[in-house]
Design a protein around this motif. Structure first.
Motif, PDB file in Angstrom:
ATOM      1  N   ASP A  31       0.716  -1.099  -0.146  1.00 32.76           N
ATOM      2  CA  ASP A  31      -0.096  -0.039   0.110  1.00 32.76           C
ATOM      3  C   ASP A  31       0.996   1.263  -0.157  1.00 32.76           C
ATOM      4  N   SER A  32       1.887   1.230   0.904  1.00 34.65           N
ATOM      5  CA  SER A  32       2.770   2.330   0.913  1.00 34.65           C
ATOM      6  C   SER A  32       3.607   2.524  -0.581  1.00 34.65           C
ATOM      7  N   TYR A  33       3.817   1.390  -0.927  1.00 35.28           N
ATOM      8  CA  TYR A  33       4.709   1.402  -2.227  1.00 35.28           C
ATOM      9  C   TYR A  33       3.869   1.826  -3.297  1.00 35.28           C
ATOM     10  N   LEU A  34       2.637   1.751  -3.420  1.00 37.11           N
ATOM     11  CA  LEU A  34       1.778   1.986  -4.640  1.00 37.11           C
ATOM     12  C   LEU A  34       1.583   3.676  -4.379  1.00 37.11           C
ATOM     13  N   ASN A  39       3.389   8.955  -6.696  1.00 35.58           N
ATOM     14  CA  ASN A  39       3.991  10.226  -6.383  1.00 35.58           C
ATOM     15  C   ASN A  39       5.179  10.284  -7.650  1.00 35.58           C
ATOM     16  N   GLU A  40       6.098   9.333  -7.725  1.00 37.01           N
ATOM     17  CA  GLU A  40       7.119   9.307  -8.648  1.00 37.01           C
ATOM     18  C   GLU A  40       6.532   9.576 -10.160  1.00 37.01           C
ATOM     19  N   ILE A  41       5.656   8.874 -10.335  1.00 35.98           N
ATOM     20  CA  ILE A  41       4.896   8.850 -11.760  1.00 35.98           C
ATOM     21  C   ILE A  41       4.461  10.388 -11.938  1.00 35.98           C
ATOM     22  N   THR A 266      18.918   5.955 -16.595  1.00 33.05           N
ATOM     23  CA  THR A 266      18.702   5.897 -15.082  1.00 33.05           C
ATOM     24  C   THR A 266      18.367   4.505 -14.676  1.00 33.05           C
ATOM     25  N   THR A 267      18.814   4.458 -13.409  1.00 27.92           N
ATOM     26  CA  THR A 267      18.442   3.150 -12.611  1.00 27.92           C
ATOM     27  C   THR A 267      17.967   3.669 -11.285  1.00 27.92           C
ATOM     28  N   ASN A 268      16.688   2.989 -10.878  1.00 25.64           N
ATOM     29  CA  ASN A 268      16.131   3.668  -9.522  1.00 25.64           C
ATOM     30  C   ASN A 268      16.774   2.706  -8.200  1.00 25.64           C
ATOM     31  N   THR A 269      16.727   3.184  -7.034  1.00 21.97           N
ATOM     32  CA  THR A 269      17.223   2.448  -5.890  1.00 21.97           C
ATOM     33  C   THR A 269      16.522   0.993  -5.833  1.00 21.97           C
ATOM     34  N   ARG A 270      17.286  -0.034  -5.320  1.00 21.50           N
ATOM     35  CA  ARG A 270      16.804  -1.194  -4.829  1.00 21.50           C
ATOM     36  C   ARG A 270      16.533  -1.299  -3.360  1.00 21.50           C
ATOM     37  N   SER A 271      16.462  -0.106  -2.847  1.00 19.29           N
ATOM     38  CA  SER A 271      16.147  -0.267  -1.281  1.00 19.29           C
ATOM     39  C   SER A 271      14.822   0.251  -1.000  1.00 19.29           C
ATOM     40  N   ILE A 272      13.906  -0.689  -0.594  1.00 21.93           N
ATOM     41  CA  ILE A 272      12.742  -0.032  -0.596  1.00 21.93           C
ATOM     42  C   ILE A 272      12.532   1.097   0.731  1.00 21.93           C
ATOM     43  N   SER A 273      13.495   0.950   1.611  1.00 20.82           N
ATOM     44  CA  SER A 273      13.227   2.020   2.666  1.00 20.82           C
ATOM     45  C   SER A 273      13.568   3.545   2.107  1.00 20.82           C
ATOM     46  N   ASN A 274      14.600   3.487   1.023  1.00 25.16           N
ATOM     47  CA  ASN A 274      14.818   4.622   0.283  1.00 25.16           C
ATOM     48  C   ASN A 274      13.586   5.171  -0.592  1.00 25.16           C
ATOM     49  N   TYR A 275      13.063   3.929  -1.402  1.00 25.51           N
ATOM     50  CA  TYR A 275      12.053   4.332  -2.332  1.00 25.51           C
ATOM     51  C   TYR A 275      10.744   4.910  -1.400  1.00 25.51           C
ATOM     52  N   LEU A 276      10.582   4.176  -0.338  1.00 20.50           N
ATOM     53  CA  LEU A 276       9.218   4.922   0.469  1.00 20.50           C
ATOM     54  C   LEU A 276       9.500   6.213   0.902  1.00 20.50           C
ATOM     55  N   GLY A 278      10.904   8.629  -0.635  1.00 18.57           N
ATOM     56  CA  GLY A 278      10.999   9.337  -2.054  1.00 18.57           C
ATOM     57  C   GLY A 278      12.243   9.573  -2.806  1.00 18.57           C
ATOM     58  N   LYS A 279      13.219   8.731  -2.331  1.00 22.62           N
ATOM     59  CA  LYS A 279      14.514   8.692  -2.891  1.00 22.62           C
ATOM     60  C   LYS A 279      14.470   7.772  -3.829  1.00 22.62           C
ATOM     61  N   TYR A 280      14.070   7.969  -5.174  1.00 22.44           N
ATOM     62  CA  TYR A 280      13.978   7.149  -6.073  1.00 22.44           C
ATOM     63  C   TYR A 280      15.338   6.773  -6.856  1.00 22.44           C
ATOM     64  N   LEU A 281      16.017   7.747  -7.297  1.00 21.54           N
ATOM     65  CA  LEU A 281      17.134   7.735  -8.145  1.00 21.54           C
ATOM     66  C   LEU A 281      18.372   6.906  -7.335  1.00 21.54           C
ATOM     67  N   LEU A 282      18.655   5.839  -7.946  1.00 19.21           N
ATOM     68  CA  LEU A 282      20.023   5.505  -7.569  1.00 19.21           C
ATOM     69  C   LEU A 282      21.384   5.804  -8.366  1.00 19.21           C
ATOM     70  N   GLU A 283      21.137   5.800  -9.694  1.00 18.09           N
ATOM     71  CA  GLU A 283      22.492   6.363 -10.565  1.00 18.09           C
ATOM     72  C   GLU A 283      21.825   6.734 -11.844  1.00 18.09           C
ATOM     73  N   GLU A 284      22.757   7.404 -12.492  1.00 18.47           N
ATOM     74  CA  GLU A 284      22.184   7.969 -13.778  1.00 18.47           C
ATOM     75  C   GLU A 284      23.331   8.076 -14.762  1.00 18.47           C
ATOM     76  N   GLU A 285      23.421   7.593 -16.131  1.00 15.88           N
ATOM     77  CA  GLU A 285      24.300   7.762 -17.147  1.00 15.88           C
ATOM     78  C   GLU A 285      24.325   8.815 -18.186  1.00 15.88           C
ATOM     79  N   ILE A 286      25.019   9.619 -18.188  1.00 20.71           N
ATOM     80  CA  ILE A 286      24.657  10.648 -19.121  1.00 20.71           C
ATOM     81  C   ILE A 286      25.643  10.400 -20.468  1.00 20.71           C
TER      82      ILE A 286
END
Length: 362
Positions: A31-34, A39-41, A266-276, A278-286
């Motif tokens: 429920d929290s994830y959804l 919010n991310e979308i 971009t690659t999002n975090t794999r940490s559920i605590s960070n995602y919840l 609102g810390k979505y982004l893990l890394e980006e490659e320009i």
């Protein structure tokens, strides 16, 4: 036009081989994830029309009806093209008529099921709970409800598996009369249960013989081998996965999801605590020009249609010195399309590495 991948990381059971971003189902966390997914979308989506949506996992079908309805209402944020391909991944074991009816209600028109194998011993080894009767029952309900674009995943080269075992799986898939099959050789990944238990991959020669058996079977049954791991009936290629292999742009939302927009991967975090939080982004490659060319080559060469050399040159002002590889039979050239012949796909990685050394910048 854009595409969108949405990751649902929850599973009722963790398969022994799985290296994807996943965790055990927990109602409150879902429920929290959804809420965070919405919010991310809303934060990142820029309003483009989407030509494909793909809900993957994890196991999206493990969500409750109420949670699935919440997910589909979030997806209604998107502007969708009139010929949208809308896929959801499911397990047969937790798919029900009610869930399929809900999928239909919200416009899902392609379902991808994880079959993997029919062998009870191998299912136990993979820690999966599928069975043939349930599979047939769910496929029949799909057809009754009007789903006419169904994929199943097949896993082969399992420890102890024989060619006869593989043929049994293939014959069972044939009996389902479906439109698309994705086939993957088991690769033991380091941080999976199999990796922790030091399980070894099967002998390369057996792996290769199984691959050839699959190729022949699919050809005999009128499946087109349109990408290294994928086979489809005419007109049923996965439009969403072709976005990846054509090196086109797509959003990636959810835990561990990847995206490609505006020369930025971009690659999002794999940490559920960070995602919840609102810390979505893990890394980006320009991406610089070299990177863009690299992705164009390695992704396009996964397809039977290969690389459009005119497109490559017009986008990046580069040419490929491919003559030697063509003379060796490792590549073929037809109507300015450069591709790896099917009988060489098994060694495609080696061919791609050699071709990457043949890039000429103008």
């Amino acid at each position: 036009m854009m595409s969108c991948y949405i990751h649902i990381p929850f599973c009722e059971k963790i398969c022994s081989y799985c290296d994807f971003c996943k965790m055990f189902y927990n109602e409150n966390i879902v429920d929290s994830y959804l809420e965070q997914l919405e919010n991310e979308i809303r934060t990142l989506y820029k309003g483009e029309n989407l030509k494909t949506i793909y809900i993957g996992g994890g196991t999206p079908s493990c969500l409750s009806l109420k949670q699935l309805e919440k997910l589909f209402n979030i997806i209604n944020i998107f502007n969708k093209s009139s010929n949208l391909e809308f896929t959801i991944e499911c397990n047969f074991s937790n798919t029900t008529r009610e869930k399929l009816e809900l999928f239909k209600k919200y416009g899902v028109n392609r379902i991808s099921f994880g079959l993997e194998t029919t062998n009870s011993k191998q299912l136990k080894f993979l820690e999966r709970e599928e069975n043939c009767e349930k599979t047939k029952e769910i496929i029949a309900i799909c057809r009754e409800l009007g789903f006419d674009n169904i994929n199943v995943d097949l896993m082969y080269a399992l420890p102890g598996e024989t060619i006869a075992d593989l043929k049994y799986d293939l014959d069972f898939i044939k009996s389902l009369d479906i439109e698309h099959v994705s086939c993957y050789s088991l690769i033991v990944e380091e941080h999976t249960k199999l990796g922790i238990n030091n399980t070894e991959n099967v002998d390369n020669e057996l792996d290769y013989q199984m691959y050839l058996e699959i190729c022949k079977f699919m050809s005999d049954n009128k499946f087109n081998h349109y990408e290294i791991s994928n086979y489809s009936k005419d007109g049923y290629e996965s439009k969403h996965n072709l976005v990846y292999w054509n090196n086109e742009k797509y959003y990636g939302f959810g835990l561990g999801a990847s995206g490609y927009i505006d020369n930025r991967r971009t690659t999002n975090t794999r940490s559920i605590s960070n995602y919840l939080k609102g810390k979505y982004l893990l890394e980006e490659e320009i991406l610089e020009k070299d990177d863009l060319v690299y992705y164009e080559i390695i992704l396009n060469l996964r397809k039977s249609s290969g690389i459009d050399l005119d497109k490559l040159n017009s986008l990046y002002s580069v040419k490929l010195d491919y003559i030697e590889l063509v003379n060796l039979g490792l590549l073929k050239l037809e109507k300015n399309k450069l591709y790896i012949p099917e009988d060489k796909w098994y060694i495609s990685n080696e061919i791609i590495i050699r071709l990457l050394e043949c890039v000429i910048y103008e």
